[in-house]
Enzyme design. Sequence first.
Site, PDB file in Angstrom:
ATOM      1  NE  ARG A  80      -3.487   2.749   1.575  1.00 29.06           N
ATOM      2  CZ  ARG A  80      -4.332   3.129   2.996  1.00 29.06           C
ATOM      3  NH1 ARG A  80      -4.670   2.161   3.466  1.00 29.06           N
ATOM      4  NH2 ARG A  80      -4.663   3.969   2.894  1.00 29.06           N
ATOM      5  NE  ARG A 134      -8.452   3.495   0.275  1.00 30.96           N
ATOM      6  CZ  ARG A 134      -8.371   4.695   0.467  1.00 30.96           C
ATOM      7  NH1 ARG A 134      -7.818   4.053   1.834  1.00 30.96           N
ATOM      8  NH2 ARG A 134      -8.254   5.783   0.447  1.00 30.96           N
ATOM      9  CG  ASP A 155      -9.895   1.768   8.436  1.00 27.00           C
ATOM     10  OD1 ASP A 155      -8.520   2.180   8.475  1.00 27.00           O
ATOM     11  OD2 ASP A 155     -10.765   2.089   7.165  1.00 27.00           O
TER      12      ASP A 155
HETATM   13  O1  GSY Z   1     -12.489   3.856   4.221  1.00 25.56           O
HETATM   14  C1  GSY Z   1     -12.202   2.682   3.779  1.00 25.56           C
HETATM   15  C2  GSY Z   1     -11.330   3.177   2.002  1.00 25.56           C
HETATM   16  N1  GSY Z   1     -12.173   3.471   0.862  1.00 25.56           N
HETATM   17  C3  GSY Z   1     -13.874   2.512   0.925  1.00 25.56           C
HETATM   18  C4  GSY Z   1     -14.337   1.231   0.663  1.00 25.56           C
HETATM   19  O2  GSY Z   1     -13.987   0.712   1.295  1.00 25.56           O
HETATM   20  N2  GSY Z   1     -15.589   0.987   0.377  1.00 25.56           N
HETATM   21  C5  GSY Z   1     -16.025   1.578  -0.682  1.00 25.56           C
HETATM   22  N3  GSY Z   1     -17.364   0.837  -0.587  1.00 25.56           N
HETATM   23  N4  GSY Z   1     -16.299   2.710  -0.902  1.00 25.56           N
HETATM   24  C6  GSY Z   1     -14.814   3.272  -0.031  1.00 25.56           C
HETATM   25  N5  GSY Z   1     -14.361   4.777  -0.261  1.00 25.56           N
HETATM   26  C7  GSY Z   1     -12.970   4.751   0.841  1.00 25.56           C
HETATM   27  S1  GSY Z   1     -12.359   5.776   0.564  1.00 25.56           S
END
Ligand code: GSY
Length: 175
Positions: free
Chosen positions: A84, A93, A98
Site C-alpha cells: 500500500r 488501495r 481500519d
Molecule cells: O475507508 C476505506 C476506503 N474506502 C472505501 C471502501 O473500503 N469501500 C467502499 N465501498 N468505498 C470506499 N471509499 C473509501 S475512501
Amino acid sequence: MNNLAYIALGTNMGDRYKNLVDAIHLLKEETGIFLVKSSSIYDTVPVGYTEQDDFLNMVIMVRTTLTPHDLLEVCLRIEKELGRKREIKWGPRIIDLDILLYNQENIEAENLIVPHPRMQERAFVLAPLLEIDSSIKLSNQKKSLKDYFNMNADKEGVRIWKQKNGEDVFALFEN
Ligand code: GSY
C-alpha cells in the site's frame, strides 16, 4: 487475550480476494492477535471518490493483548508489506486495515480515533460488522448500528460476494 477489537478490511486494486486473504494471514501470524470471527466478503460500490473500481470489504473480530496503538502499528505495517502506498487520500488501495472498535473504548489521539469516526455512515462497514454482531451499539450513541444501517442510502451498493466456478455471484445482506 482480554481485548476485543473489530477491524475493517477494504481493497480495490489487483487481486482483491488475495489481498484480503494475505492481510488476514499476516494478522494471524502476529503475536498477540487471535482471529475470532470473520464476516462474509462484500463487493461494494465506492463511496466518496466514486471514479474508482468497486471494493471488496469485510470485517474481522480479533482478541488481542496489544494496546490500540500497537494494534494500529501492526495494521499499518501489514498495509505497507502488502504494497500500500498512501497517495490519493480517498483513492484506490491494495489494502486498508481500519480499527473500528476496541472494547468499548473511546480513543481520540492524533493518529487513532476509535470508534472509527465515519463507520455509522458507511454501509460497506456496517453490513459486515452487523453480520458478526447484529446487536452492536456504540457506547456514546442512542441508535443501534442496525438503525444506522437501515437509514443508510448506500446499502444498495453493498452485496455479499463469492466466486462460484470462477464467476462472481452476489447476494444482498439481510438483517
Ligand atoms: O475507508 C476505506 C476506503 N474506502 C472505501 C471502501 O473500503 N469501500 C467502499 N465501498 N468505498 C470506499 N471509499 C473509501 S475512501
